[in-house]
Write an enzyme that holds these catalytic residues in place. Structure first.
Site, mmCIF file in Angstrom:
data_model
loop_
_atom_site.group_PDB
_atom_site.id
_atom_site.type_symbol
_atom_site.label_atom_id
_atom_site.label_comp_id
_atom_site.label_asym_id
_atom_site.label_seq_id
_atom_site.Cartn_x
_atom_site.Cartn_y
_atom_site.Cartn_z
ATOM 1 N N TYR A 51 2.604 -68.022 -16.652
ATOM 2 C CA TYR A 51 3.052 -66.666 -16.337
ATOM 3 C C TYR A 51 2.402 -66.258 -15.016
ATOM 4 O O TYR A 51 1.262 -65.769 -14.992
ATOM 5 C CB TYR A 51 2.625 -65.687 -17.428
ATOM 6 C CG TYR A 51 3.344 -65.796 -18.755
ATOM 7 C CD1 TYR A 51 4.448 -66.623 -18.930
ATOM 8 C CD2 TYR A 51 2.908 -65.047 -19.849
ATOM 9 C CE1 TYR A 51 5.088 -66.716 -20.154
ATOM 10 C CE2 TYR A 51 3.552 -65.130 -21.075
ATOM 11 C CZ TYR A 51 4.635 -65.966 -21.219
ATOM 12 O OH TYR A 51 5.267 -66.047 -22.437
ATOM 13 N N GLY A 208 14.867 -61.728 -17.673
ATOM 14 C CA GLY A 208 15.330 -60.713 -16.742
ATOM 15 C C GLY A 208 15.106 -59.296 -17.255
ATOM 16 O O GLY A 208 15.211 -58.330 -16.511
ATOM 17 N N GLY A 209 14.799 -59.166 -18.550
ATOM 18 C CA GLY A 209 14.566 -57.850 -19.137
ATOM 19 C C GLY A 209 15.799 -57.305 -19.833
ATOM 20 O O GLY A 209 16.872 -57.902 -19.805
ATOM 21 N N THR A 211 19.079 -55.336 -20.781
ATOM 22 C CA THR A 211 20.250 -54.948 -20.001
ATOM 23 C C THR A 211 20.568 -53.473 -20.231
ATOM 24 O O THR A 211 20.064 -52.850 -21.162
ATOM 25 C CB THR A 211 21.465 -55.803 -20.398
ATOM 26 O OG1 THR A 211 21.733 -55.611 -21.796
ATOM 27 C CG2 THR A 211 21.185 -57.284 -20.146
#
Length: 283
Positions: A51, A208-209, A211
């Site tokens: 990470y 991407g997190g 939506t």
């Protein structure tokens, strides 16, 4: 251990995580989020040496923010995948020597003489006996206290348990995501194993997190309780069983407060019926 923890994947960067050209997050903001998480009662942090963004490493941010570590703070890391210095993914570690090197890298970055929990991250259906056995040897040597597994099947779990105790399983799971995992989630609880879903908030957005679009069922429950959809997803996760933990991750202080507050959201039976229908319809 509090059931709402903190996932460190999104901490080193803004926007999409785990990509070579990720935009580094402001260092002081990241450190502030970690310290605030602990102030709010979080005592379980999920991290990994892979990470990182071009300027930020999750492990080193954790070290800077929280060392010396509180006795009740559990830091879980994972090994298996690797990224080179440019951030590109390398072949997944399949040798005992590579896994040991990853364990030592986590120890160095976190500034510890042992790791609380190490999860072996799996890709594919191959046998894990050699890899898990290598970690079991490091556990016997005192470098690791507990072992877990990530991205696995029930067969992998059975294979690992024949070698050493397994305390947790991390699999992708959430509302509308992998309803085929429902039975496995329950089975983990029956075996006394914690189930720690990842992407439970991000859903199909993954690294991407979350939506912008959410199914109407989640939006309806969120409106009824005057909370954010992400809080509904977290609360639903916790209702899957007392052995299920949540590790929502963020680098945003406001999102952190919201995520932790989701632990107090009490879903009604009608809410759960609606969400269960969405879970199976979307999956």
């Amino acid at each position: 251990m509090n059931r709402i923890g903190f996932g460190a994947m999104r901490l080193p960067q803004t926007g999409e995580a785990l990509i070579p050209d990720a935009v580094p997050r402001d260092r002081e903001q990241a450190i502030g989020v970690l310290r605030r998480a602990v102030e709010l009662g979080v005592n379980h942090i999920d991290t990994a040496a892979f990470y990182f963004s071009p300027l930020r490493s999750a492990n080193e941010l954790i070290n800077r923010a929280l060392a010396p570590y509180r006795d009740d703070l559990v830091i879980a890391t994972k090994v298996g995948p690797g990224r080179d210095r440019s951030g590109e993914w390398e072949d997944h570690a399949r040798t005992p020597e590579r896994l040991r090197a990853q364990v030592e890298e986590n120890l160095r970055q976190l500034g510890r003489d042992h790791l609380d929990v190490v999860n072996l991250r799996i890709v594919g259906p191959d046998s894990i006996a050699e890899r898990f056995g290598a970690l079991a040897e490091l556990r016997e040597a005192g470098l690791i206290r507990h072992l877990g597994l990530s991205n696995i099947t029930p067969a992998h779990l059975a294979e690992a348990r024949a070698i050493a105790p397994v305390v947790c399983v991390q699999n992708m799971y959430g509302i509308g995501m992998r309803p085929d995992q429902d039975a496995f989630v329950r089975a983990c609880g029956e075996q006394g194993i914690a189930f720690v879903p990842f992407y439970a908030v991000a859903g199909s957005g993954r690294q991407g997190g979350a939506t912008a679009s959410e199914p109407e069922e989640i939006l309806a429950v969120a409106r009824a309780h005057r909370v954010a959809p992400a809080q509904v997803r977290i609360a639903w996760t916790l209702r899957r069983g007392p052995h299920v933990l949540a590790i929502p991750g963020t680098g945003d202080p406001a999102h952190l407060e919201s995520n932790v507050a989701a632990g107090g959201l009490r879903l009604t039976d009608d809410d759960l019926t609606l969400l269960e229908a969405a879970h199976h319809r979307m999956g």
